[in-house]
Design an enzyme around this catalytic site. Sequence first.
Site, PDB file in Angstrom:
ATOM      1  N   GLY A 253       0.832  -1.198   0.000  1.00 34.90           N
ATOM      2  CA  GLY A 253       0.000   0.000   0.000  1.00 34.90           C
ATOM      3  C   GLY A 253       0.859   1.236   0.000  1.00 34.90           C
ATOM      4  N   GLY A 254       0.201   2.357   0.102  1.00 39.83           N
ATOM      5  CA  GLY A 254       0.922   3.615   0.084  1.00 39.83           C
ATOM      6  C   GLY A 254       1.866   3.756   1.259  1.00 39.83           C
ATOM      7  CG  PHE A 255       0.623   4.800   4.629  1.00 40.02           C
ATOM      8  CD1 PHE A 255       1.200   6.018   4.907  1.00 40.02           C
ATOM      9  CD2 PHE A 255      -0.681   4.766   4.193  1.00 40.02           C
ATOM     10  CE1 PHE A 255       0.484   7.192   4.784  1.00 40.02           C
ATOM     11  CE2 PHE A 255      -1.408   5.931   4.060  1.00 40.02           C
ATOM     12  CZ  PHE A 255      -0.824   7.150   4.357  1.00 40.02           C
ATOM     13  N   GLY A 256       3.076   1.070   3.214  1.00 37.96           N
ATOM     14  CA  GLY A 256       3.981  -0.030   3.514  1.00 37.96           C
ATOM     15  C   GLY A 256       3.454  -1.338   2.970  1.00 37.96           C
TER      16      GLY A 256
ATOM     17  CB  VAL B 111      -0.227  -5.793   3.706  1.00 39.39           C
ATOM     18  CG1 VAL B 111      -1.142  -6.455   4.721  1.00 39.39           C
ATOM     19  CG2 VAL B 111      -0.521  -4.313   3.633  1.00 39.39           C
TER      20      VAL B 111
ATOM     21  CE  LYS C  94      -0.377  -0.847   4.895  1.00 43.04           C
ATOM     22  NZ  LYS C  94      -1.394  -0.142   4.225  1.00 43.04           N
TER      23      LYS C  94
ATOM     24  CG  ASP D  45      -5.002   6.656   0.329  1.00 43.96           C
ATOM     25  OD1 ASP D  45      -5.429   7.057  -0.782  1.00 43.96           O
ATOM     26  OD2 ASP D  45      -3.988   5.955   0.452  1.00 43.96           O
TER      27      ASP D  45
END
Length: 676
Positions: A357-360, A362, A377, A474
């Site tokens: 994902g955008g943040f990291g 999974v 995540k 988001d």
Amino acid sequence: MASLLCFLSVLLIALFPLCFSDDIQFIFNGFNDSNLITQQATVIRTTGSLKLTNKSHNVIGHAFYPDPIKIFDSSTKNISSFSTCFVFLISPSSDEGGYGLAFTISPESQFLGAESGHFMGIFNSTNDGNSSNHIVAVEFDTVKGYKETSDVEGNHVGINVNGMDSNASTSAMYYDDRTRGSTTEEINLEGAEPIQAWIDYDGLKKLLNVTIAPLDISKPTHPLLSFDIDLSQFLLENSYVGFSASTGKTSSSHYILGWSFQQNGVAQALNASQLPLPPNDSDKSKKYSLKIEVLLGLLSAVVLFLLGILFFGTLYRRLRNEETLEDWELECPHRFHYRDLHLVTKGFKESELIGVGGFGAVYKGVLPVNGAEIAVKRISRNSFQGVREFAAEIESLGRLRHKHLVNLQGWCKRKNDLLLVYDYIPCGSLDSLLFKPQNDVVLSWEHRFNIVKGVASGLLYLHEEWEQVVIHRDIKSGNVLIDGNMDARLGDFGLARLYDRGENSHTTNVVGTVGYIAPELARTGQASTSTDVFAYGVLLLEVVCGCRPIDPNARSGHMLLVDWVGELYQKGQILDAVDPKLNSEYVVREAELVLKLGLFCAHVRPESRPGMRNVVRFLNGDDRLPVFEYLYSFESARDEGVFSKFLEMVSSDTNQTLNYSSSVGHMSSISIEGGR
Ligand SMILES: *[C@@H]1O[C@H](CO)[C@@H](O)[C@H](O)[C@H]1NC(C)=O
Ligand SMILES: *[C@@H]1O[C@H](CO)[C@@H](O)[C@H](O)[C@H]1NC(C)=O
Ligand SMILES: *[C@@H]1O[C@H](CO)[C@@H](O)[C@H](O)[C@H]1NC(C)=O
Ligand SMILES: *[C@@H]1O[C@H](CO)[C@@H](O)[C@H](O)[C@H]1NC(C)=O
Ligand SMILES: *[C@@H]1O[C@H](CO)[C@@H](O)[C@H](O)[C@H]1NC(C)=O
Ligand SMILES: *[C@@H]1O[C@H](CO)[C@@H](O)[C@H](O)[C@H]1NC(C)=O
Ligand SMILES: *[C@@H]1O[C@H](CO)[C@@H](O)[C@H](O)[C@H]1NC(C)=O
Ligand SMILES: *[C@@H]1O[C@H](CO)[C@@H](O)[C@H](O)[C@H]1NC(C)=O
Ligand SMILES: *[C@@H]1O[C@H](CO)[C@@H](O)[C@H](O)[C@H]1NC(C)=O
């Protein structure tokens, strides 16, 4: 005779510095009998350790050697070499400790008006960076973010000249000479283990070296930092040496266990066996022993269960009484051990990766305790820093519970990595079901309608039904997960908020995914519930049309889905937008409603968009959607923010386009600087 006397006195004066060289040298293996100047929170404990700060918030502590050191001669400008080593320990309070300590060379042994927190009790916001300070400090900081350009990492060592904006800084590491080719090892500045630091200045080469290592390891041959600096340019002739430390919003106790200093020579080594014992108030060590206790407790529980529940009960109570960290069990969401998460994800193995994902990334895992499937995540260091600031935030996110949200079960922080543990949602994300279905099973209309209703209800909870307003920031098909009942579960909520706090608060970064970013958000960087509604509107169109929000190769010839549907709406042919893969198997009334609602939500003017409560009422048929005009075209209004920005990006970067149109699973979030 007089001339001889005169000659002799001149000679004496000339030789004075050589003959009576008063090089300062001292060693404290523990501070029992030291005569240091201590100020504010600093105390010398009976065990002999120097405790710079206690665990109160916003306290400052200083300890200085009482005599100033003649660090250079103003006439010759020759600067002394010096070498110092000391052993420190930063014991964080509860989960997140705060701020650091600094070895400080300064014209004064006190700092009037200095501030705590990032200023470490040395500077304040007025004199920070002013060359009239004449202060050089080597900081051992555990909190990131003094400035965007420096201190990029929480756990770092830096060399600071006259201000907290480090002139040199690096994450805390040491070179392990025991391995071949000396590998670097990360080291956590806070914790129960003492750390030794060496600071060596070569006055001839004008080189300042800083080295750290765990106490049980001898001085590494490679310094961590080696910085060219002519200290005579910055310091005053006579300077005090000592330590300054402070706490802030978060707090730690900062200890010095031993300190040795030598001017024009090599500092005498500290003898680890003579140092005072590390303080016994480290929560980490408590945690450790607690962990052992809990483990033992569990083990005994198994045995005792066989023997009798009564006995177990008493033992359990005994264990409970010994617990000092009440929050251990109450902590919600649960705090996992890194080791356990590492284990269940097989060491974050590629094969366990279920999405990026955008943040990291999974990963999937199965908890050995109850066989529950979890999704872990891992938020990488680069996209997310200063995790410690956010423990409270994570705790608040952990209390969000709704059947259309992906529940946060727990978390874990290790160094600067943050791991968030969520329920595992079996059917994957909505965008993979829409665009890359397994066995080419087309998502039925019934399911699609159910999904958009579910997302609406989850978003309503975030916006209006929880104790605080949570802006998702988001919303996109990649963040909608589908569970075994084909119900939608909204994921990644609140992350953007965490992310934003890690940034310098003065910059407004647009966080979100291109295609779902409302025009006013692109302009002002201000996320709001209506920017979420905009993204939800785009999601509605995406679900009905089975098209991505932005597709340069769209069959319609419109790159922007919202423009195409808007045009069809104007022409009275809105149903032409319905996904042809549905083979006309859909409920006309519902599809029309969702398409119009999508346009309504994705209205260019935020004040025209409905709130989520109304959206839910429209979808449930409780209210009729008002008749509205839709005359807007984002594509033709190229100055309207992110759509035009995205168009520019697409034309300037074909890879971007390829990535975008071929992206599967989670699309990546792109952060774009705000309009100003
Ligand atoms: C910490 O030190 C400050 C300043 O000396 C003092 O006011 C405060 O009471 C101390 N806190 C604790 C918990 O000892
Ligand atoms: C410091 O003094 C205390 C008693 O006041 C003693 O227990 C301790 O061993 C001393 N430490 C050192 C390093 O001499
Ligand atoms: C100063 O340094 C120069 C060379 O760097 C040396 O020749 C001179 O003797 C030094 N003077 C003193 C007073 O140390
Ligand atoms: C900042 O520090 C300087 C020097 O120590 C002091 O003179 C000044 O008053 C301080 N400013 C504030 C706002 O406290
Ligand atoms: C630096 O400090 C000095 C003395 O406190 C003051 O006169 C001067 O204005 C300060 N310079 C800046 C750039 O703030
Ligand atoms: C350290 O940084 C400050 C501020 O960025 C700058 O003014 C100063 O010249 C730097 N000093 C050295 C030795 O690089
Ligand atoms: C500083 O480190 C460099 C290597 O980076 C080394 O060559 C030099 O001798 C060191 N100087 C001191 C004073 O330790
Ligand atoms: C360190 O101290 C212990 C006990 O005081 C002594 O036996 C030992 O020789 C010392 N080690 C060194 C290297 O000085
Ligand atoms: C730390 O304190 C606990 C009791 O609070 C005690 O049982 C333990 O032995 C102490 N550890 C050290 C190293 O002094």
